[in-house]
Scaffold this active site. Structure first.
Site, mmCIF file in Angstrom:
data_model
loop_
_atom_site.group_PDB
_atom_site.id
_atom_site.type_symbol
_atom_site.label_atom_id
_atom_site.label_comp_id
_atom_site.label_asym_id
_atom_site.label_seq_id
_atom_site.Cartn_x
_atom_site.Cartn_y
_atom_site.Cartn_z
ATOM 1 N N GLY A 1 -58.181 29.334 -45.068
ATOM 2 C CA GLY A 1 -56.728 29.273 -45.200
ATOM 3 C C GLY A 1 -56.190 27.880 -44.939
ATOM 4 O O GLY A 1 -55.238 27.431 -45.588
ATOM 5 N N TRP B 1 -56.939 25.822 -48.002
ATOM 6 C CA TRP B 1 -56.039 26.167 -49.102
ATOM 7 C C TRP B 1 -54.819 25.256 -49.122
ATOM 8 O O TRP B 1 -54.289 24.923 -50.193
ATOM 9 C CB TRP B 1 -55.576 27.623 -48.971
ATOM 10 C CG TRP B 1 -54.498 28.002 -49.942
ATOM 11 C CD1 TRP B 1 -54.670 28.447 -51.224
ATOM 12 C CD2 TRP B 1 -53.081 27.954 -49.732
ATOM 13 N NE1 TRP B 1 -53.451 28.683 -51.822
ATOM 14 C CE2 TRP B 1 -52.459 28.385 -50.927
ATOM 15 C CE3 TRP B 1 -52.277 27.585 -48.653
ATOM 16 C CZ2 TRP B 1 -51.066 28.456 -51.067
ATOM 17 C CZ3 TRP B 1 -50.895 27.652 -48.784
ATOM 18 C CH2 TRP B 1 -50.313 28.096 -49.975
ATOM 19 N N HIS B 2 -54.382 24.795 -47.954
ATOM 20 C CA HIS B 2 -53.179 23.962 -47.896
ATOM 21 C C HIS B 2 -53.387 22.573 -48.497
ATOM 22 O O HIS B 2 -52.403 21.930 -48.881
ATOM 23 C CB HIS B 2 -52.702 23.822 -46.450
ATOM 24 C CG HIS B 2 -51.999 25.044 -45.928
ATOM 25 N ND1 HIS B 2 -52.687 26.135 -45.441
ATOM 26 C CD2 HIS B 2 -50.678 25.338 -45.832
ATOM 27 C CE1 HIS B 2 -51.811 27.058 -45.062
ATOM 28 N NE2 HIS B 2 -50.595 26.608 -45.292
ATOM 29 N N GLY B 3 -54.619 22.130 -48.573
ATOM 30 C CA GLY B 3 -54.829 20.825 -49.176
ATOM 31 C C GLY B 3 -56.235 20.308 -48.952
ATOM 32 O O GLY B 3 -56.985 20.811 -48.098
ATOM 33 N N PHE C 1 -48.488 22.030 -51.416
ATOM 34 C CA PHE C 1 -49.657 22.857 -51.110
ATOM 35 C C PHE C 1 -50.023 23.767 -52.273
ATOM 36 O O PHE C 1 -51.098 24.263 -52.358
ATOM 37 C CB PHE C 1 -49.401 23.712 -49.868
ATOM 38 C CG PHE C 1 -48.976 22.893 -48.667
ATOM 39 C CD1 PHE C 1 -49.537 21.649 -48.428
ATOM 40 C CD2 PHE C 1 -47.993 23.379 -47.815
ATOM 41 C CE1 PHE C 1 -49.138 20.909 -47.330
ATOM 42 C CE2 PHE C 1 -47.609 22.625 -46.707
ATOM 43 C CZ PHE C 1 -48.173 21.400 -46.469
#
Length: 487
Positions: free
Chosen positions: A318, A321-323, A487
Site C-alpha cells: 500500500g 502504491w503511493h509512488g 499518487f
C-alpha cells in the site's frame, strides 16, 4: 482544471449540470449519460490530451474482458489473471519503470533510464477501479453489458482523478435509477454545502500550510527544534485538509447529479488507535487492500505469525502504491508494523487511557508522514532529530529567527526575547495556525454536519456563508494541485 479553480466552479460544473438535466427533462436519459461521459473525458483531457487514448484503451479492454467473465467464458480464471496482469503491467510501466532502473543502476553501476515516461494523472485510481470490476465480474457480482454505463462508472469526473476507488455494484444501481433523473433541490443544497466546506479546507487551510511545509522540506534545509515541528506539522495538516477538501468537493459535486460517492475520509485525526485511523483515512483504498490483497493472502484465517505477515506486507505494498520511492515503502512498513503491534496489544487485552491513546496515535501518524513527505532518508532523519533536539529549543538566537515572520508581526528583533522565547515568537503565525487546525479537526466534519444536523436554518446559514466565502476565495487565490493527484 481542478475543483478549486474558477474554470471548474463557474464554467465546467454549471454547464455540465445544466446540460445533463436538460437532456433528462426531455427524456433523453441515455444521451444524458453520454453527456456526462463526454464531459468527464473533457475534464480528464484538460490536463493533457496525450493520455486520453491510454485511458480509453484501458476502458475498452477491461469492458470487453469483464463481459466475457460475467458470461462465464471458458478458462475464465486464466482470463482474470491475464486481465489483472495487463492492468498492473500498464500501471507498473508508467509508475515504477525508472524506479526499478534507478535501483538496478545502484547495484550495477550502470546508467539505465527511459526518458519521457510521465505518470498519467489518475492512472492508479482508474486502474484499481477496473481491476475491482474484473474481480467482481469473475465472481458474478457485476454484469455490465452497456459501454456507456461502464464508461460513466470509470470516468465520472468527481472521482476520476483522485478517487474514491469504486465498486461497480455500489455505483451502477445509482446510475441506472430513475430517482437520479430529475433535479433534486435538497441534494443541490447539501452538495453545495459540502463542496463549499471542502473548498475552504483546500484553498484557505491546506494551501496555507503548503507554503511552510514546502519550505521546510527543501533538501538540505537547516532545522532547529521549532522549524522542524512547524515543518512536520504543517505537512501533517496540509495533507489532511488537502485530501479532506478533495473528498468533500468530490462528494459535493457528485451530489449535484443525485449521486452519492462512498465516504473516503472520516476525521482520521480523531482516531484512538492505528486500526481506527485506517478505517477513517482513505477508506476505499483500505477496503481495496483488504479485499484484493490481505484476504487473498489468507487474511486472519492463517496462523498468528502468518496473519501478522499478511497485515505487514499489505501495507508495505500500500505504501508503494503511493509512488515509486523507498520513502513510501518505509511509510507503509511503519503503518504495517504499527497495525501488527496494535493487534498484539489488543489480543493481550490491554487498553489505553483515551487521551493518551489519541496522543500516541496522532504522534505516530505524524512521524510517519515525515518519511512520506521527505525526499530522502537523510532529510527525514534531519527533521526528526531536530524535532527532539531540546538544546536548539533553548539556544536559539535572534539571528536564527525568520526575518519575514518578524516583519509580518511588527516585532523588533532586539525586543523579541522580552516576552516570548525567541524561537516560539519567530514562528508565532505558524504555531497559531497549527493550534487552529487542532481545534478544527475536533469539530464535526462536512458529512456529519449535512447528515446529522436537523436545523434547516443553520444549514441555510452555512450554505450562504460557505458559498460567499468560496466565491471570494476562488476569485482571489491561486490554488495548487491536490496532493493525491500525484499518487
Amino acid at each position: 482544471m481542478i475543483f478549486s479553480s474558477p474554470e471548474f466552479i463557474f464554467a465546467f460544473l454549471p454547464i455540465v449540470f445544466l446540460g445533463y438535466f436538460l437532456l433528462n427533462k426531455f427524456k433523453l436519459l441515455y444521451f444524458g449519460k453520454v453527456w456526462l461521459v463526454a464531459a468527464s473525458l473533457y475534464f480528464y483531457s484538460y490536463w493533457s490530451l496525450a493520455y486520453l487514448p491510454l485511458m480509453l484503451g484501458s476502458i475498452i479492454f477491461n469492458y470487453g474482458l469483464g463481459i466475457q467473465l460475467a458470461k462465464g467464458a471458458k478458462r475464465k480464471k486464466m482470463m482474470l489473471i491475464t486481465g489483472i496482469a495487463a492492468n498492473l503491467l500498464l500501471l507498473g510501466y508508467y509508475k515504477y519503470t525508472n524506479f526499478f532502473l534507478d535501483n538496478l543502476n545502484l547495484l550495477t553501476g550502470e546508467d539505465f533510464h527511459i526518458a519521457g515516461i510521465v505518470l498519467p494523472i489518475g492512472i492508479s485510481f482508474y486502474t484499481f477501479t477496473q481491476i475491482a470490476f474484473l474481480v467482481d465480474s469473475y465472481k458474478g457480482y457485476a454484469k455490465e453489458y452497456d459501454i456507456v454505463n461502464y464508461a460513466l462508472f470509470v470516468t465520472f469526473f468527481p472521482h476520476l482523478i483522485a478517487g474514491p476507488i469504486l465498486h461497480h455494484k455500489e455505483m451502477m444501481s445509482q446510475f441506472k435509477s430513475l430517482w437520479t433523473v430529475p433535479v433534486r433541490y435538497r441534494n443541490i443544497m447539501m452538495g453545495l454545502m459540502i463542496f463549499g466546506i471542502g473548498l475552504f479546507k483546500k484553498t484557505m487551510i491546506a494551501d496555507t500550510f503548503a507554503v511552510w511545509a514546502d519550505a521546510g522540506y527543501t533538501p538540505g534545509y537547516h532545522h532547529d527544534f521549532y522549524s522542524a515541528w512547524v515543518t512536520s506539522l504543517s505537512y501533517t495538516f496540509q495533507l489532511y485538509f488537502d485530501f479532506s477538501g478533495y473528498c468533500d468537493m468530490a462528494i459535493g459535486a457528485a451530489l449535484l447529479f443525485n449521486i452519492w460517492l462512498p465516504l473516503n475520509f472520516n476525521s482520521p485525526y480523531k482516531s484512538l488507535n492505528i486500526q481506527d485511523f485506517w478505517r477513517r483515512w482513505h477508506i476505499t483504498l483500505g477496503r481495496y487492500l483488504r479485499d484484493y490483497l490481505y484476504i487473498p493472502l489468507g487474511g486472519n484465517r492463517c496462523s498468528v505469525p502468518r496473519t501478522y505477515f499478511n497485515l505487514f506486507i499489505t501495507f508495505v505494498i500500500g505504501g508503494l502504491w503511493h509512488g515509486a520511492s523507498w520513502m513510501f515503502v518505509i511509510w507503509g512498513a511503519m503503518h504495517g508494523l504499527a497495525l501488527v503491534v496494535h493487534r498484539m496489544w489488543s489480543s493481550a487485552g490491554y487498553r489505553m487511557y483515551k487521551p493518551l491513546a489519541w496522543f500516541v496515535t496522532f504522534l505516530y501518524v505524524h512521524i510517519a508522514w515525515v518519511f512520506f513527505r521527505s525526499h530522502s532518508l537523510t532529510d527525514a532523519m534531519t527533521i526528526l532529530t531536530s524535532m527532539f533536539n531540546l538544546n536548539s529549543m533553548t539556544n536559539m538566537t535572534i539571528q536564527d529567527v525568520p526575518v519575514d515572520m518578524l516583519a509580518m508581526l511588527g516585532i523588533q528583533a532586539d525586543k523579541l526575547s522580552t516576552f516570548l522565547p525567541v524561537g516560539l515568537a519567530g514562528y508565532s503565525v505558524q504555531f497559531a495556525a497549527i493550534a487552529c487546525a487542532f481545534v478544527i479537526i475536533s469539530f464535526k466534519n462536512a458529512i456529519e454536519i449535512v447528515v446529522t444536523d436537523k436545523q434547516s436554518t443553520l444549514k441555510v446559514t452555512w450554505v450562504a456563508f460557505i458559498s460567499s466565502l468560496a466565491l471570494y476565495m476562488t476569485l482571489h487565490t491561486t490554488s495548487s494541485v491536490f496532493l493525491y493527484f500525484n499518487f
